[in-house]
Design a protein around this motif. Structure first.
Motif: not given
Length: 196
Positions: A1-20
């Protein structure tokens, strides 16, 4: 579960930076690119003893080192390389000017591959390293998700000093990190220089 959370956090940060970054005008990005190049050029002692430096460029949302930096660093006597992609690896090739470049499959500039221009990984003395986000705490780098730089930087032959090059809006307090994720030794933006 911890790995899934980490991958989701990476995905969310990538998306946020790309949008900005997408919301920033092209002219503003070019102005910031010129400022990043100026910060690099002014770094005391960095360019005095010529070596071999790896550059990057070509994507809209990353600093333009080809227009603003490549000609200058060549005049300082440095050998310059860009990476070509031969999945799953990055291969360094010497380039001397924009005529030595072509658009790669991912949209970034890649070297026109000539076997006589291939450079051994151990010959690099400095790697200017791209990323979507960098941690201001420890230099952890979040790439675009392909793992190319992480694999290259993990090569035992690579002893080069690594300097992350980004816009200030790509710097985060922390960046999620897995064991294979690489860090940079320093980070330069249009506003400041950080050493880790």
């Amino acid at each position: 579960m911890e790995e899934d959370t980490l991958l989701w956090t990476k995905f969310a940060l990538r998306r946020s930076i790309r949008e900005r970054l997408k919301a920033v005008s092209g002219s503003q990005l070019q102005e910031w690119s010129a400022d990043v190049a100026s910060c690099l050029q002014k770094k005391e002692g960095l360019w005095q003893a010529p070596g071999t430096v790896a550059l990057f460029g070509g994507l809209r949302d990353e600093p333009d080192l080809i227009s603003y930096f490549l000609p200058w660093v060549r005049r300082q006597g440095w050998r310059t390389v860009l990476f070509g992609i031969r999945a799953p690896d990055l291969l360094p090739y010497e380039v001397t000017c924009s005529a030595d470049l072509e658009r790669g499959a991912l949209g970034a500039w890649e070297p026109v591959r000539r076997p006589q221009h291939e450079v051994a990984a151990g010959e690099l003395s400095l790697i200017l390293t791209p990323g979507l986000a960098f941690s201001e705490a420890d230099g952890t780098r979040l790439g675009r998700g392909g793992g190319y730089y992480d694999r290259f930087l993990a090569n035992p032959a690579v002893k080069a000093r690594r300097i992350g090059v980004a816009f200030e809006m790509q710097v985060a307090p922390t960046v999620p990190c897995e064991p294979h994720d690489s860090r940079v030794h320093e980070l330069v933006t249009e506003k400041m220089w950080r050493v880790f």
